[in-house]
Design an enzyme around this catalytic site. Structure first.
Site, PDB file in Angstrom:
ATOM      1  N   HIS A  64      77.140  25.993  79.304  1.00 47.03           N
ATOM      2  CA  HIS A  64      77.032  24.662  79.910  1.00 47.03           C
ATOM      3  C   HIS A  64      78.096  23.788  79.243  1.00 47.03           C
ATOM      4  O   HIS A  64      77.936  23.393  78.087  1.00 47.03           O
ATOM      5  CB  HIS A  64      75.660  24.049  79.653  1.00 47.03           C
ATOM      6  CG  HIS A  64      74.509  24.865  80.165  1.00 47.03           C
ATOM      7  ND1 HIS A  64      73.853  24.570  81.338  1.00 47.03           N
ATOM      8  CD2 HIS A  64      73.890  25.967  79.659  1.00 47.03           C
ATOM      9  CE1 HIS A  64      72.871  25.452  81.532  1.00 47.03           C
ATOM     10  NE2 HIS A  64      72.881  26.316  80.518  1.00 47.03           N
ATOM     11  N   PHE A  65      79.166  23.489  79.963  1.00 50.15           N
ATOM     12  CA  PHE A  65      80.247  22.685  79.392  1.00 50.15           C
ATOM     13  C   PHE A  65      80.168  21.211  79.797  1.00 50.15           C
ATOM     14  O   PHE A  65      81.060  20.428  79.490  1.00 50.15           O
ATOM     15  CB  PHE A  65      81.605  23.288  79.753  1.00 50.15           C
ATOM     16  CG  PHE A  65      81.992  24.501  78.930  1.00 50.15           C
ATOM     17  CD1 PHE A  65      81.220  24.916  77.842  1.00 50.15           C
ATOM     18  CD2 PHE A  65      83.118  25.243  79.238  1.00 50.15           C
ATOM     19  CE1 PHE A  65      81.567  26.026  77.085  1.00 50.15           C
ATOM     20  CE2 PHE A  65      83.490  26.353  78.481  1.00 50.15           C
ATOM     21  CZ  PHE A  65      82.710  26.741  77.408  1.00 50.15           C
ATOM     22  N   ARG A  66      79.099  20.833  80.534  1.00 49.27           N
ATOM     23  CA  ARG A  66      78.685  19.439  80.716  1.00 49.27           C
ATOM     24  C   ARG A  66      79.625  18.561  81.552  1.00 49.27           C
ATOM     25  O   ARG A  66      79.390  17.364  81.653  1.00 49.27           O
ATOM     26  CB  ARG A  66      78.470  18.751  79.359  1.00 49.27           C
ATOM     27  CG  ARG A  66      77.528  19.447  78.385  1.00 49.27           C
ATOM     28  CD  ARG A  66      76.153  19.612  78.940  1.00 49.27           C
ATOM     29  NE  ARG A  66      75.174  19.983  77.931  1.00 49.27           N
ATOM     30  CZ  ARG A  66      73.992  20.533  78.211  1.00 49.27           C
ATOM     31  NH1 ARG A  66      73.662  20.782  79.454  1.00 49.27           N
ATOM     32  NH2 ARG A  66      73.148  20.842  77.242  1.00 49.27           N
ATOM     33  N   ASN A  96      74.190  22.667  86.307  1.00 44.01           N
ATOM     34  CA  ASN A  96      73.349  21.472  86.105  1.00 44.01           C
ATOM     35  C   ASN A  96      74.160  20.339  85.476  1.00 44.01           C
ATOM     36  O   ASN A  96      73.822  19.804  84.419  1.00 44.01           O
ATOM     37  CB  ASN A  96      72.101  21.799  85.280  1.00 44.01           C
ATOM     38  CG  ASN A  96      72.404  22.502  83.975  1.00 44.01           C
ATOM     39  OD1 ASN A  96      73.433  23.160  83.822  1.00 44.01           O
ATOM     40  ND2 ASN A  96      71.505  22.354  83.008  1.00 44.01           N
ATOM     41  N   HIS A 181      66.785  31.052  85.698  1.00 41.04           N
ATOM     42  CA  HIS A 181      66.011  30.540  84.566  1.00 41.04           C
ATOM     43  C   HIS A 181      64.547  30.728  84.950  1.00 41.04           C
ATOM     44  O   HIS A 181      64.033  30.026  85.823  1.00 41.04           O
ATOM     45  CB  HIS A 181      66.338  29.065  84.323  1.00 41.04           C
ATOM     46  CG  HIS A 181      65.578  28.451  83.192  1.00 41.04           C
ATOM     47  ND1 HIS A 181      66.186  27.798  82.151  1.00 41.04           N
ATOM     48  CD2 HIS A 181      64.240  28.379  82.928  1.00 41.04           C
ATOM     49  CE1 HIS A 181      65.276  27.357  81.301  1.00 41.04           C
ATOM     50  NE2 HIS A 181      64.082  27.700  81.762  1.00 41.04           N
ATOM     51  N   HIS A 234      68.334  34.501  79.547  1.00 38.22           N
ATOM     52  CA  HIS A 234      67.698  34.185  78.253  1.00 38.22           C
ATOM     53  C   HIS A 234      66.227  34.605  78.164  1.00 38.22           C
ATOM     54  O   HIS A 234      65.325  33.778  78.000  1.00 38.22           O
ATOM     55  CB  HIS A 234      67.862  32.714  77.876  1.00 38.22           C
ATOM     56  CG  HIS A 234      67.693  31.712  78.991  1.00 38.22           C
ATOM     57  ND1 HIS A 234      66.658  31.753  79.888  1.00 38.22           N
ATOM     58  CD2 HIS A 234      68.440  30.626  79.306  1.00 38.22           C
ATOM     59  CE1 HIS A 234      66.786  30.737  80.726  1.00 38.22           C
ATOM     60  NE2 HIS A 234      67.850  30.040  80.393  1.00 38.22           N
ATOM     61  N   ASP A 305      74.231  30.910  76.245  1.00 43.63           N
ATOM     62  CA  ASP A 305      73.532  29.711  76.723  1.00 43.63           C
ATOM     63  C   ASP A 305      74.007  28.485  75.941  1.00 43.63           C
ATOM     64  O   ASP A 305      73.212  27.638  75.529  1.00 43.63           O
ATOM     65  CB  ASP A 305      72.018  29.867  76.633  1.00 43.63           C
ATOM     66  CG  ASP A 305      71.277  28.774  77.413  1.00 43.63           C
ATOM     67  OD1 ASP A 305      71.907  28.110  78.256  1.00 43.63           O
ATOM     68  OD2 ASP A 305      70.072  28.579  77.170  1.00 43.63           O
ATOM     69  N   HIS A 309      74.296  19.171  72.745  1.00 42.76           N
ATOM     70  CA  HIS A 309      73.888  17.761  72.768  1.00 42.76           C
ATOM     71  C   HIS A 309      74.405  17.126  71.486  1.00 42.76           C
ATOM     72  O   HIS A 309      74.648  17.821  70.493  1.00 42.76           O
ATOM     73  CB  HIS A 309      72.367  17.623  72.833  1.00 42.76           C
ATOM     74  CG  HIS A 309      71.740  18.228  74.049  1.00 42.76           C
ATOM     75  ND1 HIS A 309      71.741  17.606  75.273  1.00 42.76           N
ATOM     76  CD2 HIS A 309      71.104  19.420  74.224  1.00 42.76           C
ATOM     77  CE1 HIS A 309      71.122  18.379  76.154  1.00 42.76           C
ATOM     78  NE2 HIS A 309      70.726  19.477  75.542  1.00 42.76           N
TER      79      HIS A 309
END
Length: 447
Positions: A64-66, A96, A181, A234, A305, A309
């Protein structure tokens, strides 16, 4: 006549389909063209790999590189910088983001953002929703798309398809393997009251094992009903391993280094919110079950994964603290240390982080150190001892749950399509990552 290559890797121990042994590798035009004894050959660039092991390029199929939407935590440039420092040649990035990656326009935007900014090769998942289910058969075939992703249980972001009919509708539309997921949203909602304010050790109670097990049972039933291949991300419980073992014809599975390395309650007592992820890190019984899944071949892939944050966000009192931790830069060091500790062989690790992603996702030209494939290599020193530290993390969040952990085995070099991108902890040159190609979506050859 003297053979000439663009790049020649000499004197290393090559680990590939032929086992591990001393072999040289010749590269021309970004592809592997010869493997063997090439001491008399010439090359534009020669890399001496004496004392090192040359692996196929490591692929991290869950990050997840946001970007877009939460680039204060990470972006495509910083995330890919962390990837190549960790020996990773390609990543599959999750949907996401904000806006969600659920349309052709959103995929196009991510590919445009990646161009000239990402150091590693890349592909992007398209997120499944109730609204776009019928469009997924077309969306999954777009260039640069690694497949479809379903969130059956809520996690970071707004993607969620919790109901059987919604999941069934998604699985009916398309043919590529779907990544999922797998946590049951109704059980998660009921268990939410078990979260104890300020007590991170209650996170596995608030997202209990039965949420994962019940979801995976439902998922396998729906996959059989629709005849659709699935990939369970995961995996976190011992109970899911036999379920997945009984469904290898349709289901593949991923484990993370975090679930294989950390254990509750110790990790929450030491790290508090910095150990919080979804599904949770569980106790040693579940960790041992996952290792049995690795040993028995039920687990097909190791993915990080990577889900960063900021420190300030993670320091909020539980349950206000968000779930997720960085991992793309530490995936390989942690797993090499497990090799050093005798928990798996180097050949099995290569299967999990190179051959496994290639098989599961049908990657074209990557994931194998063989003639005709992209010249992707991860070069490692199996004897190097290194202490992981916050300060060396390239991720924008600037921390790792493994700060202070000393590992045996370290990535020395990352070579992507015949170009040295990282060597001895230094990134070389400008970002030149390109979209990953897939066997199921290859277009016609250019005229």
């Amino acid at each position: 006549m003297v053979k000439t290559f663009d790049l020649l890797l000499k004197n290393g121990i090559v680990v590939n389909h032929d086992g591990a042994g001393p072999r040289d590798v010749g590269v021309t035009a970004g592809r592997i063209v010869e493997i063997g004894a090439l001491s008399s050959a010439d090359a534009g660039e020669v890399v001496d790999c004496a004392g090192l092991h040359v692996l196929p390029g490591v692929i991290d199929s869950q990050v997840h590189f946001r970007e877009p939407g939460a680039t204060h935590k990470e972006d495509l440039e910083t995330g890919s910088r962390a990837a190549v420092l960790g020996g990773v040649v390609a990543v599959f990035e999750m949907p996401n983001t904000s806006p969600l990656t659920t349309t052709a326009e959103a995929i196009g935007d991510k590919l445009a953002r990646a161009r000239g900014r990402m150091f590693c090769d890349h592909a992007f998942y398209v997120g499944a929703t109730h609204e776009n289910a019928r469009a997924l058969a077309e969306l999954e075939l777009l260039p640069g798309v690694s497949g479809v992703k379903i969130f059956m249980g809520a996690s970071t972001g707004d993607l969620l398809v919790p109901d059987d009919e919604g999941v069934r509708e998604v699985l009916r539309h398309g043919r590529r393997r779907v990544a999922i997921h797998s946590e049951d949203e109704s059980i998660l909602r009921e268990a939410k009251a078990r979260a104890r304010a300020g007590d991170w050790t209650s996170h596995p109670d608030a997202r209990p094992p039965e949420a994962a097990v019940a979801s995976t049972k439902r998922l396998l039933r729906l996959a059989r009903e629709t005849g659709r291949r699935i990939h369970v991300l995961h995996v976190s419980t011992a109970e899911e391993i036999p379920l997945l073992a009984a469904a290898k014809d349709i289901a593949t599975a991923e484990a993370t280094p975090q679930h294989l390395t950390l254990a509750a309650p110790d990790c929450y007592e030491r790290l508090q919110g910095f150990a919080q992820m979804n599904p949770p890190v569980r106790d040693g019984v579940h960790r041992a079950g996952l290792w049995r899944g690795v040993a028995q071949g039920v687990i097909d892939v190791i993915g990080s994964d990577h889900a960063p944050h900021t420190r300030a966000e993670k320091e909020k009192p539980y349950p206000a603290s968000p779930s997720g931790m960085p991992g793309v830069q530490t995936l390989l060091p942690l797993m090499l240390d497990h090799v050093a500790q005798g928990r798996l062989t180097l050949a099995r690790l290569v299967d999990l982080v190179c051959h496994g992603p290639q098989r599961v996702f049908g990657i074209a030209g990557k994931g194998r150190l063989a003639v005709g494939y992209d010249a992707d290599f991860t070069i490692v020193d199996l004897k190097a001892r290194h202490t992981i530290a916050h300060a060396e993390q390239a991720t924008k969040c600037g921390w790792t749950p493994f700060d202070g952990v000393t590992v045996t085995g370290w990535p020395v070099g990352t070579i992507i399509r015949g170009r040295r991108v990282m060597w001895e902890g230094e990134i070389l040159g400008a970002p030149a990552g390109a979209p990953v190609r897939f066997q199921e979506t290859l277009g016609p050859a250019p005229a």
